[in-house]
Scaffold this motif. Structure first.
Motif, mmCIF file in Angstrom:
data_model
loop_
_atom_site.group_PDB
_atom_site.id
_atom_site.type_symbol
_atom_site.label_atom_id
_atom_site.label_comp_id
_atom_site.label_asym_id
_atom_site.label_seq_id
_atom_site.Cartn_x
_atom_site.Cartn_y
_atom_site.Cartn_z
ATOM 1 N N GLY A 211 0.834 -1.206 0.000
ATOM 2 C CA GLY A 211 0.000 0.000 0.000
ATOM 3 C C GLY A 211 0.866 1.251 0.000
ATOM 4 O O GLY A 211 2.045 1.203 0.364
ATOM 5 N N LEU A 212 0.283 2.382 -0.409
ATOM 6 C CA LEU A 212 1.026 3.647 -0.380
ATOM 7 C C LEU A 212 1.394 4.035 1.056
ATOM 8 O O LEU A 212 2.276 4.855 1.290
ATOM 9 C CB LEU A 212 0.183 4.765 -1.013
ATOM 10 C CG LEU A 212 0.224 4.831 -2.545
ATOM 11 C CD1 LEU A 212 -0.980 5.592 -3.082
ATOM 12 C CD2 LEU A 212 1.514 5.459 -3.032
ATOM 13 N N ASP A 213 0.722 3.433 2.014
ATOM 14 C CA ASP A 213 1.017 3.702 3.427
ATOM 15 C C ASP A 213 2.158 2.827 3.953
ATOM 16 O O ASP A 213 2.514 2.898 5.119
ATOM 17 C CB ASP A 213 -0.245 3.467 4.280
ATOM 18 C CG ASP A 213 -0.776 2.031 4.144
ATOM 19 O OD1 ASP A 213 -0.262 1.273 3.306
ATOM 20 O OD2 ASP A 213 -1.709 1.685 4.884
ATOM 21 N N GLY A 214 2.696 1.970 3.077
ATOM 22 C CA GLY A 214 3.824 1.131 3.475
ATOM 23 C C GLY A 214 3.408 -0.243 3.966
ATOM 24 O O GLY A 214 4.249 -1.107 4.189
ATOM 25 N N ASN A 215 2.109 -0.471 4.117
ATOM 26 C CA ASN A 215 1.639 -1.802 4.530
ATOM 27 C C ASN A 215 2.028 -2.819 3.456
ATOM 28 O O ASN A 215 1.925 -2.537 2.262
ATOM 29 C CB ASN A 215 0.113 -1.768 4.709
ATOM 30 C CG ASN A 215 -0.398 -2.955 5.498
ATOM 31 O OD1 ASN A 215 -0.089 -4.101 5.172
ATOM 32 N ND2 ASN A 215 -1.159 -2.691 6.531
ATOM 33 N N VAL A 216 2.451 -4.015 3.873
ATOM 34 C CA VAL A 216 2.898 -5.013 2.890
ATOM 35 C C VAL A 216 1.762 -5.488 1.998
ATOM 36 O O VAL A 216 1.982 -6.077 0.947
ATOM 37 C CB VAL A 216 3.557 -6.253 3.536
ATOM 38 C CG1 VAL A 216 4.900 -5.877 4.136
ATOM 39 C CG2 VAL A 216 2.647 -6.894 4.565
ATOM 40 N N LYS A 217 0.539 -5.232 2.396
ATOM 41 C CA LYS A 217 -0.605 -5.673 1.591
ATOM 42 C C LYS A 217 -1.504 -4.506 1.255
ATOM 43 O O LYS A 217 -1.614 -3.558 2.034
ATOM 44 C CB LYS A 217 -1.396 -6.714 2.394
ATOM 45 C CG LYS A 217 -1.739 -7.939 1.581
ATOM 46 C CD LYS A 217 -2.672 -8.875 2.301
ATOM 47 C CE LYS A 217 -3.820 -9.204 1.377
ATOM 48 N NZ LYS A 217 -4.800 -10.068 1.983
ATOM 49 N N MET A 218 -2.117 -4.584 0.082
ATOM 50 C CA MET A 218 -3.103 -3.575 -0.265
ATOM 51 C C MET A 218 -4.470 -4.212 -0.119
ATOM 52 O O MET A 218 -4.696 -5.339 -0.548
ATOM 53 C CB MET A 218 -2.892 -3.131 -1.709
ATOM 54 C CG MET A 218 -3.988 -2.205 -2.206
ATOM 55 S SD MET A 218 -3.689 -1.576 -3.857
ATOM 56 C CE MET A 218 -2.365 -0.457 -3.550
#
Ligand code: TRP
Length: 351
Positions: A211-218
């Motif tokens: 994700g654009l937030d840096g989460n490994v998953k979208m």
């Protein structure tokens, strides 16, 4: 490797499949929301490539979607059209692909019942994909999972074999489901005689987009998804809030692109040469994050604009989408009926 050996493998890579229009591929999606760019890089792009190589069948798995959304039928119903519009918008061609709705093929449900004798509860509980999902869905299932959810791999085995699919293009997370399908086929054939084809998983790009937030998953539930249908303003707002190197305070501070989500996304959407440039400028403190984000917005929009435009056509003509689904379902049902005839004959249910 000979073709026979390939087909005997349990999984092969997308680059290794040999085009053959006599063979069928089957894949599906749970209609639970619009598709995002995680789906685009993870599966849609490879489906577009495969549609010219095989007879492509894509199932809108509404029955499977209900296994973990039984309390939200509106969401499932609304999403059926949405995901097909996304698929058409990225370039899947209804003249090449057969789109169909799972619940309109009762043969799948019938086959699921027959297969349920060939699978133990313990084996289902051991399926790593199902295990992970159950752990994630404690809110829905509480202490005891439903029979329907635990059994969805059986139903998915019916999805695949009902259409005599040779290949099933899927991401890594689906491999345990294909493995379980293959076991069911082997068991069926060993008891009732050689009837069903053992499908082979085709590993798609295997790319998991962060994700654009840096989460490994979208994901929708994570609130960090960039949808294929997002308009320019939405893209702007999402990119502007993306996570960059936190130690960069001033524009001329030297940056570390490896921990910057904007750079990560440039690698997906901006051409390679320019990415090198961006990387060097960032490391040298020669490019500001705001300018870098603006450039990314343009790159993303360049890819999403034609998809959005194409989607708009279908949004304005929902009947066209329904017609595609109904024509595909008719075609799929003919094959499902043929399979059921063979299956019932083997099981001595041919009265
Ligand atoms: N389980 C798949 C997913 O969650 C969707 C699906 C349903 C599927 N039926 C299928 C995938 C048959 C491949 C083949 O994404």
């Amino acid at each position: 490797m000979s073709e026979k050996e390939l087909i005997n493998d349990e999984k092969i890579k997308l680059e290794d499949v040999k085009p053959d229009k006599t063979l069928r591929i089957l894949t599906g999606d749970r209609p639970t929301g619009k598709m995002h760019i995680g789906h685009y890089f993870g599966s849609l792009k490879s489906r577009v490539a495969l549609q010219d190589k095989f007879q492509t069948f894509i199932e809108v798995a509404d029955v499977q979607a209900l296994t973990d959304n039984f309390n939200n039928p509106d969401k499932v119903k609304k999403s059926v059209n949405q995901i097909v519009m996304d698929e058409l918008a990225v370039g899947l061609d209804p003249n090449k692909v057969t789109f169909f709705i799972q619940s309109l093929i009762p043969e799948i449900a019938e086959l699921t019942v027959f297969y349920s004798n060939l699978v133990t509860i313990a084996r289902l509980e051991r399926n790593p994909t199902v295990k992970t999902e159950i752990a994630q869905k404690k809110d829905l299932f509480g202490e005891s999972v439903t029979y329907g959810f635990l059994g969805y791999p059986v139903s998915q085995a019916a999805d695949i074999t009902c259409f005599d699919a040779t290949y099933v293009p899927v991401g890594e997370d689906q491999l345990p489901l294909i493995e379980q399908c293959r076991e069911i086929v082997r068991k069926f054939n060993s008891i009732y005689g050689d009837t069903l084809r053992e499908p082979v998983a085709v590993m798609s790009s295997n790319m998991r987009i962060k994700g654009l937030d840096g989460n490994v998953k979208m994901g929708k539930s994570l609130g960090n998804a960039l949808y294929l249908s997002d308009d320019l303003d939405t893209i702007k707002q999402k990119v502007m809030s993306a996570v960059t190197d936190p130690s960069r305070i001033r524009k001329d501070d030297k940056g570390n692109p490896d921990i910057c989500m904007v750079y990560y996304y440039h690698n997906l959407f901006t051409d390679k040469e320019e990415c090198k440039n961006i990387c060097e400028e960032c490391k040298a403190g020669k490019r500001g994050c705001v300018a870098c984000k603006k450039q990314l917005i343009e790159s993303i929009n360049k890819v999403l604009e034609p998809i959005r435009d194409k989607r708009k056509h279908y949004e304005e003509n929902p009947k066209e989408v329904m017609d595609i689904l109904m024509a595909g379902t008719d075609k799929a049902r003919v094959i499902a009926k043929e399979t059921m005839e063979k299956v019932k004959k083997s099981m001595k249910l041919d009265y």
